[in-house]
Design an enzyme around this catalytic site. Sequence first.
Site, PDB file in Angstrom:
ATOM      1  N   ALA A  66       0.837  -1.196  -0.096  1.00 29.54           N
ATOM      2  CA  ALA A  66       0.013  -0.160   0.122  1.00 29.54           C
ATOM      3  C   ALA A  66       0.874   1.249   0.133  1.00 29.54           C
ATOM      4  O   ALA A  66       2.221   1.077   0.352  1.00 29.54           O
ATOM      5  CB  ALA A  66      -0.872  -0.042   1.276  1.00 29.54           C
ATOM      6  N   GLY A 111       0.445  -4.996   0.876  1.00 31.44           N
ATOM      7  CA  GLY A 111      -0.695  -5.159   0.016  1.00 31.44           C
ATOM      8  C   GLY A 111      -0.296  -5.604  -1.323  1.00 31.44           C
ATOM      9  O   GLY A 111      -1.278  -6.222  -2.164  1.00 31.44           O
ATOM     10  N   GLU A 114      -0.950  -9.452  -0.477  1.00 31.64           N
ATOM     11  CA  GLU A 114      -2.320  -9.427  -0.280  1.00 31.64           C
ATOM     12  C   GLU A 114      -2.923  -9.555  -1.705  1.00 31.64           C
ATOM     13  O   GLU A 114      -3.934 -10.171  -1.946  1.00 31.64           O
ATOM     14  CB  GLU A 114      -2.892  -8.085   0.663  1.00 31.64           C
ATOM     15  CG  GLU A 114      -2.447  -8.368   2.054  1.00 31.64           C
ATOM     16  CD  GLU A 114      -2.512  -6.950   2.847  1.00 31.64           C
ATOM     17  OE1 GLU A 114      -2.227  -6.111   2.468  1.00 31.64           O
ATOM     18  OE2 GLU A 114      -3.049  -7.327   3.970  1.00 31.64           O
ATOM     19  N   GLU A 134       4.534  -4.859   7.190  1.00 33.24           N
ATOM     20  CA  GLU A 134       3.718  -3.879   7.904  1.00 33.24           C
ATOM     21  C   GLU A 134       4.335  -3.546   9.217  1.00 33.24           C
ATOM     22  O   GLU A 134       4.177  -2.513   9.824  1.00 33.24           O
ATOM     23  CB  GLU A 134       2.358  -4.150   7.958  1.00 33.24           C
ATOM     24  CG  GLU A 134       1.395  -3.944   6.640  1.00 33.24           C
ATOM     25  CD  GLU A 134       1.324  -5.388   5.744  1.00 33.24           C
ATOM     26  OE1 GLU A 134       2.192  -6.377   5.933  1.00 33.24           O
ATOM     27  OE2 GLU A 134       0.694  -5.614   4.764  1.00 33.24           O
TER      28      GLU A 134
HETATM   29  N1  COA Z   1       4.622   2.992  -0.850  1.00 34.36           N
HETATM   30  C1  COA Z   1       5.114   4.090  -1.326  1.00 34.36           C
HETATM   31  N2  COA Z   1       6.327   4.300  -1.923  1.00 34.36           N
HETATM   32  C2  COA Z   1       6.926   3.340  -2.301  1.00 34.36           C
HETATM   33  C3  COA Z   1       6.675   2.054  -1.362  1.00 34.36           C
HETATM   34  C4  COA Z   1       5.041   1.916  -0.925  1.00 34.36           C
HETATM   35  N3  COA Z   1       4.880   0.925  -0.259  1.00 34.36           N
HETATM   36  N4  COA Z   1       7.574   1.102  -1.751  1.00 34.36           N
HETATM   37  C5  COA Z   1       8.656   1.864  -2.603  1.00 34.36           C
HETATM   38  N5  COA Z   1       8.073   3.120  -2.975  1.00 34.36           N
HETATM   39  C6  COA Z   1       8.769   4.089  -3.326  1.00 34.36           C
HETATM   40  C7  COA Z   1       9.925   4.725  -2.715  1.00 34.36           C
HETATM   41  O1  COA Z   1       9.724   5.576  -1.774  1.00 34.36           O
HETATM   42  C8  COA Z   1      10.865   5.043  -3.912  1.00 34.36           C
HETATM   43  O2  COA Z   1      10.134   6.555  -4.023  1.00 34.36           O
HETATM   44  P1  COA Z   1      10.976   7.682  -4.279  1.00 34.36           P
HETATM   45  O3  COA Z   1      11.996   7.173  -5.744  1.00 34.36           O
HETATM   46  O4  COA Z   1      10.262   8.841  -4.928  1.00 34.36           O
HETATM   47  O5  COA Z   1      11.889   8.048  -2.923  1.00 34.36           O
HETATM   48  C9  COA Z   1      10.602   4.243  -4.796  1.00 34.36           C
HETATM   49  O6  COA Z   1       9.215   3.449  -4.747  1.00 34.36           O
HETATM   50  C10 COA Z   1      11.869   3.093  -5.093  1.00 34.36           C
HETATM   51  O7  COA Z   1      11.818   2.502  -3.933  1.00 34.36           O
HETATM   52  P2  COA Z   1      13.182   2.358  -3.336  1.00 34.36           P
HETATM   53  O8  COA Z   1      12.824   2.284  -1.438  1.00 34.36           O
HETATM   54  O9  COA Z   1      14.163   3.616  -3.392  1.00 34.36           O
HETATM   55  O10 COA Z   1      13.660   1.140  -3.763  1.00 34.36           O
HETATM   56  P3  COA Z   1      14.637  -0.070  -3.034  1.00 34.36           P
HETATM   57  O11 COA Z   1      15.106  -0.919  -4.066  1.00 34.36           O
HETATM   58  O12 COA Z   1      15.825   0.647  -2.487  1.00 34.36           O
HETATM   59  O13 COA Z   1      13.896  -0.968  -2.022  1.00 34.36           O
HETATM   60  C11 COA Z   1      12.080  -2.033  -1.143  1.00 34.36           C
HETATM   61  C12 COA Z   1      12.888  -1.471  -2.384  1.00 34.36           C
HETATM   62  C13 COA Z   1      10.682  -2.753  -1.679  1.00 34.36           C
HETATM   63  C14 COA Z   1      12.906  -2.846  -0.283  1.00 34.36           C
HETATM   64  C15 COA Z   1      11.668  -0.802  -0.559  1.00 34.36           C
HETATM   65  O14 COA Z   1      11.139   0.180  -1.428  1.00 34.36           O
HETATM   66  C16 COA Z   1      10.506  -0.868   0.687  1.00 34.36           C
HETATM   67  O15 COA Z   1      11.104  -1.438   1.654  1.00 34.36           O
HETATM   68  N6  COA Z   1       9.187  -0.567   0.252  1.00 34.36           N
HETATM   69  C17 COA Z   1       8.090  -0.662   1.342  1.00 34.36           C
HETATM   70  C18 COA Z   1       7.612  -1.879   1.378  1.00 34.36           C
HETATM   71  C19 COA Z   1       6.603  -2.142   2.684  1.00 34.36           C
HETATM   72  O16 COA Z   1       6.845  -2.106   3.756  1.00 34.36           O
HETATM   73  N7  COA Z   1       5.373  -2.362   2.330  1.00 34.36           N
HETATM   74  C20 COA Z   1       4.487  -2.498   3.023  1.00 34.36           C
HETATM   75  C21 COA Z   1       3.672  -1.221   3.209  1.00 34.36           C
HETATM   76  S1  COA Z   1       2.070  -1.297   4.225  1.00 34.36           S
END
Ligand code: COA
Length: 260
Positions: A66, A111, A114, A134
Amino acid sequence: MTDSLLQIADHDAVRVITVNRPDKLNALNAATLDALHAAFDAAADDPEVRALVLTGAGAKAFVAGADIAEMSGLTPVQGRDFSLRGQRMMRRVEKMPKPVIAMINGFALGGGLELAMCCHLRVAADTAKLGQPEINLGLVPGFGGTQRLLRLAGRAAVLELCLTGTPIDAARAQQLGLVNRVVAAADLEAETMQLAAQLASAAPLALRGILDCVNTGGECGIEEGLEYESAQFGLVFSTDDMREGTQAFLERRKPEFRGR
Ligand code: COA
């Protein structure tokens, strides 16, 4: 057909819906949830569509969760509404009358996992990472994760994934029964489309009956579930496709199903 949040493409009777926010790793904001709901409504009603594939744009993510930026400012009431919005959309996918395959091309987190779990089948690239992180945000899964993961992979797996938040790789996800197939990343699209084409050539009303039996029967006791299965079994005797399938077997030819 393309709008900004989704790409939608038909390959014969297979509709491919792609979440299209690759710069945000396809994170699900409210507008994307609504676009997905509308896209699945349209696919359900379109008789030309007989199977669906759901995936994410770009090489990195199926859906990374999400949208954390959008969620961060929500009030408790808005948080509940956001959860309900996601749950309604995912229930819509789960209750589709045609099979939906999640093509997991990278991160399927929160999400994203999910969303994959409400699909009927899951094919994952060997490079995919799946998890419910989460907890790392001080959150509880809100789009059905605690419930579908429990049903798909059992109590030990749901508690491990949700309590630790640590993602697992595709091979482990397959061991847990969370994904049906793991394939080399380079073969993911071809293998998934082949599976989708197989489903698209099957008898649509029988597919629908099976999905109904599993969805409905899975939610009630064994007596009611078996009763429901018998009713669905009887119902397909009213279809041309059942006559065609049995006749084709007897005539040693390939059946041609028309969804009637
Ligand atoms: N919501 C909003 N934005 C997200 C996102 C999310 N769940 N997951 C990734 N993004 C965005 C990042 O903020 C970043 O945006 P920016 O370039 O404008 O700063 C872009 O996507 C790329 O992500 P980034 O974190 O730079 O990539 P990475 O390769 O370093 O890491 C992940 C990849 C998946 C490990 C990391 O993005 C992450 O942990 N995301 C969240 C996962 C999460 O907690 N999901 C559950 C949400 S309830």
